[in-house]
Design a protein around this motif. Sequence first.
Motif, PDB file in Angstrom:
ATOM      1  N   ARG A  54       0.857  -1.230   0.187  1.00  0.00           N
ATOM      2  CA  ARG A  54       0.139  -0.007   0.173  1.00  0.00           C
ATOM      3  C   ARG A  54       0.861   1.430   0.044  1.00  0.00           C
ATOM      4  O   ARG A  54       0.487   2.103  -0.655  1.00  0.00           O
ATOM      5  CB  ARG A  54      -0.958   0.063   1.035  1.00  0.00           C
ATOM      6  N   VAL A  55       1.855   1.290   0.639  1.00  0.00           N
ATOM      7  CA  VAL A  55       2.949   2.352   0.594  1.00  0.00           C
ATOM      8  C   VAL A  55       3.438   2.464  -0.654  1.00  0.00           C
ATOM      9  O   VAL A  55       3.700   3.756  -1.312  1.00  0.00           O
ATOM     10  CB  VAL A  55       4.333   1.955   1.746  1.00  0.00           C
ATOM     11  N   ALA A  56       3.930   1.371  -1.412  1.00  0.00           N
ATOM     12  CA  ALA A  56       4.493   1.546  -2.720  1.00  0.00           C
ATOM     13  C   ALA A  56       3.342   2.112  -3.801  1.00  0.00           C
ATOM     14  O   ALA A  56       3.638   2.716  -4.561  1.00  0.00           O
ATOM     15  CB  ALA A  56       5.073   0.146  -3.282  1.00  0.00           C
ATOM     16  N   LEU A  57       1.947   1.693  -3.609  1.00  0.00           N
ATOM     17  CA  LEU A  57       0.989   1.955  -4.488  1.00  0.00           C
ATOM     18  C   LEU A  57       0.658   3.484  -4.182  1.00  0.00           C
ATOM     19  O   LEU A  57       0.645   4.100  -5.040  1.00  0.00           O
ATOM     20  CB  LEU A  57      -0.284   1.398  -4.076  1.00  0.00           C
ATOM     21  N   ARG A  58       0.907   4.009  -2.865  1.00  0.00           N
ATOM     22  CA  ARG A  58       0.627   5.306  -2.457  1.00  0.00           C
ATOM     23  C   ARG A  58       1.824   6.325  -3.294  1.00  0.00           C
ATOM     24  O   ARG A  58       1.307   7.344  -3.788  1.00  0.00           O
ATOM     25  CB  ARG A  58       0.676   5.664  -1.320  1.00  0.00           C
ATOM     26  N   LEU A  59       2.924   5.868  -3.349  1.00  0.00           N
ATOM     27  CA  LEU A  59       4.100   6.369  -3.995  1.00  0.00           C
ATOM     28  C   LEU A  59       4.151   6.501  -5.505  1.00  0.00           C
ATOM     29  O   LEU A  59       4.613   7.502  -6.259  1.00  0.00           O
ATOM     30  CB  LEU A  59       5.393   5.924  -3.374  1.00  0.00           C
TER      31      LEU A  59
END
Length: 248
Positions: A54-59
């Motif tokens: 989810r962090v990677a997706l937000r970035l």
Amino acid sequence: MPIPEDVTGDEIDKDVRQELLSLPKTLADDVAKNLVMVAKLLDEDPEQAYGYSRVALRLASRVAAVREAAGFAAYAVGKYSEALAEFRAARRMTGSVELWPVMADCERGLGRPEKAMAMAGEPEVQKLDKAGQVEMRLVAAGARRDMGQADAAVVTLQSPELASSAVHPWTARLRYAYADALLAVGREDEARDWFARALEADQGGTTDASDRLAELDGVEFTDALDEDDEPDAAGDDGARGEAGSAQD
């Protein structure tokens, strides 16, 4: 989410690294580190892997590799609708059919086996490599069983790949699925034979074929020394010679 100091992002697959070149270097490094964590934790701690995805997706939601990783992380924790959306996004970005089988399995997870079966008959399946086609066959057989068509599941798994004596990364899983399908229709002797064949091919321990074989053979594994038993006076350290025993 915290990233261990020994994770640099350089561990990422070179093709993924190539995709990340479209991002500013600092951002690309952050995304790479989170993707590394997804890959490291996907099997052992899928919930944590999902968090990193989810962090990677937000970035970097416009990077196909990020959408694919987010899809697999969601799939691993049973968020099939979310996983399917991410896989569809990745496919739109790349034009690849590689994710077709897992997309079909998401349909199964969402309670739509008929949709999974329809996908098994689409032209995209013919574009898959051999591993992908075997995976699609496994999904289709599972969909048949979801629909109560146990005999059809057996037939679905019968293929040149199943009959082959060659061992590939997918061989153990295919043989195991066939054994399980046979067992579901009451063909126990044949199922036992195929569980044995699955175990023979399962060099990486990806199935529990050995446990299934033991179950069919009526074998129970018990501790050789119960906690309340007195140590064997004949032994130097009071321990028996074997850690466990098998009995009918």
